[in-house]
Structures are given as structure tokens and as C-alpha cells.
Scaffold this motif. Structure first.
Motif, short mmCIF file in Angstrom:
data_model
loop_
_atom_site.label_atom_id
_atom_site.label_comp_id
_atom_site.label_asym_id
_atom_site.label_seq_id
_atom_site.Cartn_x
_atom_site.Cartn_y
_atom_site.Cartn_z
N LEU A 30 0.84 -1.20 0.00
CA LEU A 30 0.00 0.00 0.00
C LEU A 30 0.87 1.25 0.00
N LEU A 31 1.90 1.23 0.86
CA LEU A 31 2.79 2.39 0.95
C LEU A 31 3.53 2.61 -0.36
N MET A 32 3.88 1.48 -1.02
CA MET A 32 4.57 1.58 -2.31
C MET A 32 3.68 2.29 -3.33
N VAL A 33 2.41 1.83 -3.39
CA VAL A 33 1.48 2.41 -4.35
C VAL A 33 1.27 3.89 -4.03
N LEU A 34 1.06 4.16 -2.72
CA LEU A 34 0.84 5.55 -2.29
C LEU A 34 2.04 6.42 -2.63
N GLY A 35 3.22 5.89 -2.28
CA GLY A 35 4.46 6.61 -2.56
C GLY A 35 4.60 6.87 -4.04
N PHE A 36 4.26 5.85 -4.84
CA PHE A 36 4.37 5.97 -6.30
C PHE A 36 3.47 7.10 -6.80
N VAL A 37 2.20 7.02 -6.39
CA VAL A 37 1.21 7.98 -6.89
C VAL A 37 1.54 9.39 -6.42
N LEU A 38 1.83 9.51 -5.10
CA LEU A 38 2.09 10.83 -4.54
C LEU A 38 3.31 11.47 -5.17
N ALA A 39 4.41 10.68 -5.23
CA ALA A 39 5.64 11.23 -5.77
C ALA A 39 5.45 11.62 -7.22
N HIS A 40 4.68 10.78 -7.96
CA HIS A 40 4.43 11.08 -9.37
C HIS A 40 3.68 12.39 -9.50
N ARG A 41 2.61 12.50 -8.70
CA ARG A 41 1.78 13.71 -8.76
C ARG A 41 2.60 14.96 -8.43
N LEU A 42 3.32 14.84 -7.26
CA LEU A 42 4.06 16.01 -6.79
C LEU A 42 5.12 16.43 -7.79
N SER A 43 5.86 15.40 -8.25
CA SER A 43 6.96 15.71 -9.17
C SER A 43 6.41 16.29 -10.46
N GLU A 44 5.31 15.68 -10.95
CA GLU A 44 4.75 16.18 -12.21
C GLU A 44 4.26 17.61 -12.04
N ARG A 45 3.58 17.83 -10.90
CA ARG A 45 3.03 19.17 -10.68
C ARG A 45 4.16 20.20 -10.57
N SER A 46 5.19 19.83 -9.78
CA SER A 46 6.26 20.82 -9.60
C SER A 46 7.00 21.01 -10.93
N GLY A 47 7.17 19.90 -11.68
CA GLY A 47 7.84 20.00 -12.98
C GLY A 47 7.04 20.89 -13.92
N ALA A 308 10.71 9.90 -10.01
CA ALA A 308 10.30 10.28 -8.65
C ALA A 308 9.28 9.28 -8.12
N ALA A 309 8.38 8.79 -9.02
CA ALA A 309 7.36 7.84 -8.59
C ALA A 309 8.01 6.56 -8.09
N TRP A 310 9.03 6.09 -8.86
CA TRP A 310 9.71 4.87 -8.39
C TRP A 310 10.45 5.13 -7.09
N GLY A 311 11.00 6.37 -7.00
CA GLY A 311 11.67 6.75 -5.75
C GLY A 311 10.68 6.73 -4.60
N GLY A 312 9.49 7.29 -4.86
CA GLY A 312 8.43 7.32 -3.84
C GLY A 312 8.02 5.92 -3.46
N ALA A 313 7.92 5.03 -4.49
CA ALA A 313 7.55 3.64 -4.21
C ALA A 313 8.61 2.98 -3.35
N ALA A 314 9.89 3.26 -3.70
CA ALA A 314 10.99 2.68 -2.92
C ALA A 314 10.94 3.19 -1.49
N PHE A 315 10.63 4.49 -1.36
CA PHE A 315 10.54 5.08 -0.02
C PHE A 315 9.42 4.42 0.78
N GLY A 316 8.26 4.28 0.10
CA GLY A 316 7.11 3.62 0.75
C GLY A 316 7.48 2.22 1.16
N ALA A 317 8.16 1.51 0.22
CA ALA A 317 8.55 0.13 0.52
C ALA A 317 9.50 0.10 1.70
N SER A 318 10.45 1.08 1.74
CA SER A 318 11.39 1.05 2.86
C SER A 318 10.68 1.31 4.17
N ILE A 319 9.70 2.22 4.15
CA ILE A 319 8.97 2.49 5.40
C ILE A 319 8.23 1.22 5.83
#
Ligand code: ADP
Length: 617
Positions: A30-47, A308-319
Motif C-alpha cells: 500500500l505504501l509503495m502504491v501511495l508513494g508511487f502515486v504521490l511522488a508522481h503527482r508532486l513531481s509532475e506538478r512541480s515540474g 520520482a514515482a519509483w523513488g516514492g515507491a521505494a521510499f514507501g517500501a522502505s517504510i
């Protein structure tokens, strides 16, 4: 704080669920998916925001660039309007000389101003005088009719867009003609292409009031219609003199783009397959009726968002994994604590068991000690009894041994008196010597008896001369051995001293010799042999007593050392001799063993050696 009872089991169930590894794996997913989606959204928005800000800046730059380029020659037509050459031309429009003069002047100005063409046209549109011999645009008459001050038109030869500035020439208040300054926008377009290339995929286009692209850094988009033109509009556009024919394809770009507000669009680009995601931003240039649209490539933003999404997923996975690790660590610690508690309990139980067993053992030990003490007492008593028994057995021999010398002493004494009367001193001396020998022999016997009857000391002190002990023991039994004519062989080294108390060692030997003599009583051949064998390099000596007696049966051999085991008739044997002997030998640190011979028996025991040699003091 009071917790309601119904809440507790639910809370416990929840806790149990939370500590399950399956739940943690689910949580990690769940955290992986959340991390993926959030990081993707944030990175895309900021980009996108960054790109949008950059694009806005550039858009301003392009707009001011275009306005400056278009405004560069804005005052040129009005200045030319007051030129005397042109005034002269207006006064005589058909005069060839006036036309030539005007053309020459316009050619000079055209070169100086860097414009494409300057010409003077009559109100109907026909050219009166021009700097270059170029045909006027088809749209000129339409612009003149509309009274426009400027217009754009495509150059049919080059395909590039030309900008036309118009200024009326008046003669006595009435419109006599128009000055037209034409300049080409191709160099500006080239600068844009160059800028676009350098700014990594930024494209720019300029659409006119008809939503037709008149300038673009992408050549394929030139004269394309923004949005979708319906057939009638398209037909009208095709018929228009403004654009080269046919006009380009539809460009799927909403015509209603908000100013400064980025909108994501997909546009086909030459050289790339499929439509590319782009961020479109628009800037209106109101006085010219133009729209400037900047298109920024979103591919990089998307790629970065993917990363960033994969990074977020990795972060979620690590948590999640950290939570899993912490939970399993907590579980392991709990198990460890439990195991330690179990161990402590087991240890306590064990200690209790050991204590109770120790107490039992102590009791048993005490009971054993009491038994041993009783046994020892009984044994002591028995030993004493057996000595008395031996004494009883010996009393017959003793009286024989003592009576005989007493009779001889009396005879010798009487004989000595007579010899003294007759004055035979030497004979008296011989008699006295004989008498002394006899007294010595008798005192020897009594010494043995005394030592025999004494209750032995428990400690083993000093050493005993083995040969002396053997001889003393044989002496005590001499009357019997002599009566039975026993052949005695003594094979004992004269200097051998063993660690034993002489009296008790003699007691053992007397017992063994006595038994041997008893066993040989009815045998035709009576041989008694005492020999010594060196053991352990001379540290120990094995004393062996062999006889040629009747021996014992195999069954009896096992019972020889049992107390009160005897084969002798009642009154003769107590069955204690061997028991006591074995005990005494044991106290000396040895072991008494019995063995059957072909004819007779062999008893042997080992003793610690003091010395093998004579030591003269
Ligand atoms: P006791 O002599 O009073 O019977 P012991 O303990 O000295 O008691 O001997 C026990 C028995 O062992 C004897 O009765 C005898 O049967 C047997 N025994 C001991 N020594 C010999 C021997 N040298 N030959 C045959 N039998 C023997």
C-alpha cells in the motif's frame, strides 16, 4: 483512563492484526502504491509549474521580441508621407518622372531601413512607384478597402509571412494613395527556431485572428488551423487571399487557451511517431490581433515524474519494510523475553528439584553413615569375636607349645642343681643357655597372643618385614603343620618391607595358612608355598599363598568372602577369617583374591612396598 470492556477485545484483535507479517506486507504494498502515486503527482506538478514559469518568461520574451520587430518600422510610413518626392508623385501620379524619382527614393530608404519592399499604391491598389519590382500582395485591395493600418500576408514564393504597414497619402484632404512598407518575418522565425532548439524542445507559434498559424518554429505547423475547422470555415479560409493554398491540416490545439495558464495538449511533431505531450501557454498581442502560443515538451517532466514515482515507491517500501523489521524485531524480543522467563522458571524448578534431591541424598547419606557406623561397630565386635575364636582354636596348640618347654625347663633346672652339686659349672651354663632359649620362645608365643587379642588400630603406620611376618604366622601354626607333616616353601625376599601393620598382616597370614592346613588335612601330599611377585616396577608386591589341599567347588569360590560362609564342621569354623583378612588387606590398600588351582587353592593380595633391600641401621 477507564477503557470500556467491549473495546478491549477489539483493540487486542487490532493489535494482533497489526503485528502479523502478512499485514505488514500488505502495508508495504500500500505504501509503495501511495508513494508511487504521490511522488508522481508532486513531481509532475512541480515540474509542470517550473516549466510553466519558464515558459511564461519565454513567452513574454517572444512577445516583446515580436512586438519590437513589428514596431521597428511603425513610424516609417508616416515619415515617408511627408517626403516631397512622394508629395510630388501624389500631385502627378501618372507622371513617369515623378514615379521614377519616387522609386529611386523608396529604393534608397528600403535599403537603409532594412525592409523588404516599400511602394506607393493608388487607392485602387495599383502600384505607382516601388523600391523593388515585386508584385503587391493579393490582400492589398482588401486591406485598402477596410482602411487597415497593417496586415499579414503569406509570400507565395517563399511561404514565409510578410508584415505590411500602411499609411494614407492625402492630397488636398482626399486620399490620393497609400504608402506600404513590407518586411519579412522569416529572420525572426529563424531566431525562434534557433531559440526553441536551444531551450530543449520549446516550440512557438503565432496565430492570427482567424486562428491560422502564420509563424511557427515548427515549419509543418505553418498555416495549420488551430482547433478543428468545420468544412465551411475551412473553405472560406482556403478562398482567402491571406494564405498560400492549400492551407495546412488542423492542429489539435484549443483556440480558447487561457492567457498565462498552461494547458496540457498532445501535438504531432515532425520526426516523432505519435502525438507528444506538451504544455501550451498563450499570450495575446491585442493591437496586432495575434496570439503567441509557446509549447513546452513535457516528456522530460514525465520522465522525471516516473523516476520520482519509483523513488516514492521505494521510499514507501522502505517504510513498510522498516515497520516489518521493527515489528519482527519486537516479536523476536518478546519471544526472547518469554524464552528467558521460561528458562528462569525451569531453572527455578530445577533448583527446587536439586534441593529436594539433595535433601533426599543427605538423608540417605545420613542413614548410610549410621548404617556404616553400626556395621563398623558390628565388624569390630565380630573381629574381636573371631580373634577369640582363633584364640580358642590356638589354645590347644598353645598349651602344647608351653607345656613342653615348661617340662623341659623343670628337668633342666633339676639337672642343673645336681650338676652344681657335683661342681660341673660348664654343663650348668649349657643348661642355662637352653633354658634361656626356651623362655625366649615362650615369650614370643605370648607376644603373638597379646598382639592378636589387641583391638587393632585403624591407622596403617610404619612398615613390616614380610618374611618375619610369614615366619611368625607359621610359628603360631607350627604344631599343626608339624603334626600333618606339611612341606613349607617360603619364597620371600629377606629385605622386603611392606606398608602394613605387622600384627594385622600376621593375622591375615595366620588365617590363610590355617585354612590351607585345614584343607590339606586329608590329602596325601601337603605342600604350602608362600611367594612374592614384584609389581609396578617394584612399587607393589603380590603375596601369594598356595596349597595342595582339597580346594573348593566353583560355586563356593564365589562365596568365600561372604561372612559366615564356612564348610567346616560346627565349632571349628566361623566363616569370618577371610572376611576379616580381606578387610585388613583393604585397609593396607590392597585386594585379597582367591583362585582355584589344579590341586588346591591360591590366595593372593597386593601391598605397597617400602623397600626390597636390607637396610642396616
Ligand atoms: P573358616 O575358616 O572359619 O571356615 P574362613 O573365612 O577362613 O572361615 O574360610 C571360609 C571357608 O573357605 C572355609 O570354611 C573353607 O571352606 C574355605 N577355604 C578357605 N581357605 C581354603 C583353602 N585354602 N582350601 C580350601 N578351602 C578353603
Amino acid at each position: 483512563m477507564a477503557v470500556p470492556d467491549s473495546f478491549r477485545p477489539r483493540a487486542l484483535r487490532l493489535l494482533r492484526l497489526l503485528s502479523r507479517p502478512g499485514f505488514h506486507l500488505f502495508l508495504t504494498g500500500l505504501l509503495m502504491v501511495l508513494g508511487f502515486v504521490l511522488a508522481h503527482r508532486l513531481s509532475e506538478r512541480s515540474g509542470r509549474d517550473q516549466l510553466s514559469a519558464l515558459s511564461t518568461e519565454r513567452l513574454e520574451l517572444y512577445a516583446s521580441n515580436l512586438a519590437a520587430e513589428l514596431g521597428r518600422h511603425a513610424s516609417l510610413p508616416s515619415l515617408l508621407a511627408i517626403a516631397p518626392t512622394l508629395q510630388a508623385l501624389m500631385q502627378a501620379p501618372d507622371d513617369a518622372r515623378a514615379r521614377r524619382d519616387a522609386s529611386q527614393m523608396l529604393a534608397r530608404v528600403n535599403v537603409r531601413a532594412g525592409t523588404h519592399q516599400i511602394f506607393v499604391a493608388a487607392p485602387g491598389g495599383q502600384v505607382l512607384s516601388a523600391s523593388e519590382a515585386l508584385a503587391p500582395p493579393a490582400r492589398l485591395s482588401e486591406a485598402l478597402a477596410q482602411g487597415r493600418s497593417h496586415f499579414f500576408a503569406a509570400d507565395p514564393n517563399t511561404g514565409s509571412t510578410d508584415f505590411y504597414l500602411l499609411h494614407p497619402l492625402r492630397q488636398t484632404g482626399a486620399a490620393a494613395g497609400v504608402i506600404v512598407v513590407r518586411f519579412n518575418l522569416a529572420p525572426l522565425e529563424a531566431t525562434w527556431i534557433d531559440l526553441g532548439l536551444r531551450s530543449q524542445g520549446e516550440r512557438i507559434l503565432v496565430a492570427d485572428d482567424q486562428d491560422v498559424v502564420i509563424m511557427s518554429s515548427v515549419q509543418a505547423w505553418k498555416y495549420a488551423v488551430l482547433d478543428h475547422a468545420d468544412p465551411s470555415r475551412r473553405q472560406a479560409l482556403q478562398a482567402s487571399a491571406r494564405y498560400p493554398q492549400p492551407i495546412g491540416p488542423d492542429l489539435d490545439l484549443p483556440a480558447s487557451l487561457e492567457v498565462h495558464q498552461g494547458q496540457q495538449v498532445k501535438l504531432p511533431l515532425p520526426g516523432s511517431s505519435g502525438a507528444k505531450p506538451m504544455l501550451a501557454q498563450q499570450r495575446q498581442i491585442v493591437p496586432l490581433g495575434l496570439r503567441l502560443v509557446a509549447l513546452s515538451d513535457l516528456t522530460e517532466v514525465r520522465q522525471r515524474a516516473q523516476l520520482a514515482a519509483w523513488g516514492g515507491a521505494a521510499f514507501g517500501a522502505s517504510i513498510g519494510l522498516l515497520a516489518l523489521y521493527l515489528s519482527s524485531r519486537r516479536r523476536a524480543l518478546r519471544q526472547l523475553t518469554q524464552a528467558q522467563a521460561d528458562l528462569r522458571q525451569t531453572h527455578a524448578q530445577l533448583e527446587q528439584l536439586v534441593d529436594s534431591r539433595t535433601a533426599e541424598l543427605r538423608q540417605t547419606n545420613d542413614a548410610l553413615k549410621t548404617q556404616i557406623a553400626q556395621r563398623l561397630q558390628t565388624e569390630g565386635e565380630l573381629l574381636q569375636a573371631s580373634k577369640l575364636a582363633v584364640l580358642g582354636q590356638m589354645s590347644a596348640g598353645l598349651s602344647h607349645e608351653v607345656n613342653q618347654p615348661l617340662t623341659a625347663l623343670r628337668a633342666l633346672a633339676r639337672n642343673s642343681i645336681r650338676l652344681l652339686e657335683t661342681g660341673r659349672q660348664d654343663a650348668v651354663a649349657t643348661n642355662l643357655q637352653l633354658m634361656d632359649d626356651m623362655v625366649e620362645r615362650m615369650s614370643q608365643i605370648t607376644r603373638q597372643l597379646k598382639s592378636f587379642a589387641r583391638k587393632a588400630d585403624e591407622r596403617v603406620e610404619g612398615s613390616a618385614a614380610l618374611l618375619d611376618c610369614v615366619r611368625n604366622a607359621l610359628l603360631l601354626l607350627e604344631h599343626r603343620s608339624r603334626a600333618l607333616d606339611v612341606m613349607t616353601v617360603i619364597d620371600v625376599p629377606a629385605g622386603l618391607r611392606v606398608r602394613a601393620e605387622a600384627n594385622r598382616l600376621e593375622q591375615v597370614l595366620v588365617n590363610l595358612f590355617g585354612n590351607a592346613i585345614d584343607a590339606m588335612q586329608n590329602e596325601p601330599e601337603r605342600r604350602l608355598r608362600v611367594l612374592v611377585i614384584r609389581q609396578e616396577g617394584g612399587r607393589r608386591a603380590l603375596v601369594r599363598v598356595q596349597d595342595s589341599g582339597a580346594g573348593v567347588g566353583e560355586a563356593d569360590l564365589q562365596r568365600l568372602f561372604e561372612p559366615f560362609f564356612t564348610t567346616k564342621p560346627a565349632g571349628e569354623g566361623l566363616g569370618l577369617g577371610l572376611v576379616i583378612s580381606a578387610k585388613i588387606v583393604h585397609e593396607f590398600g590392597g585386594t585379597l583374591r582367591a583362585e582355584r588351582l589344579e590341586h588346591g587353592m591360591s590366595f593372593e593380595f597386593d601391598l605397597s612396598v617400602d623397600t626390597w633391600e636390607h637396610q642396616d641401621v
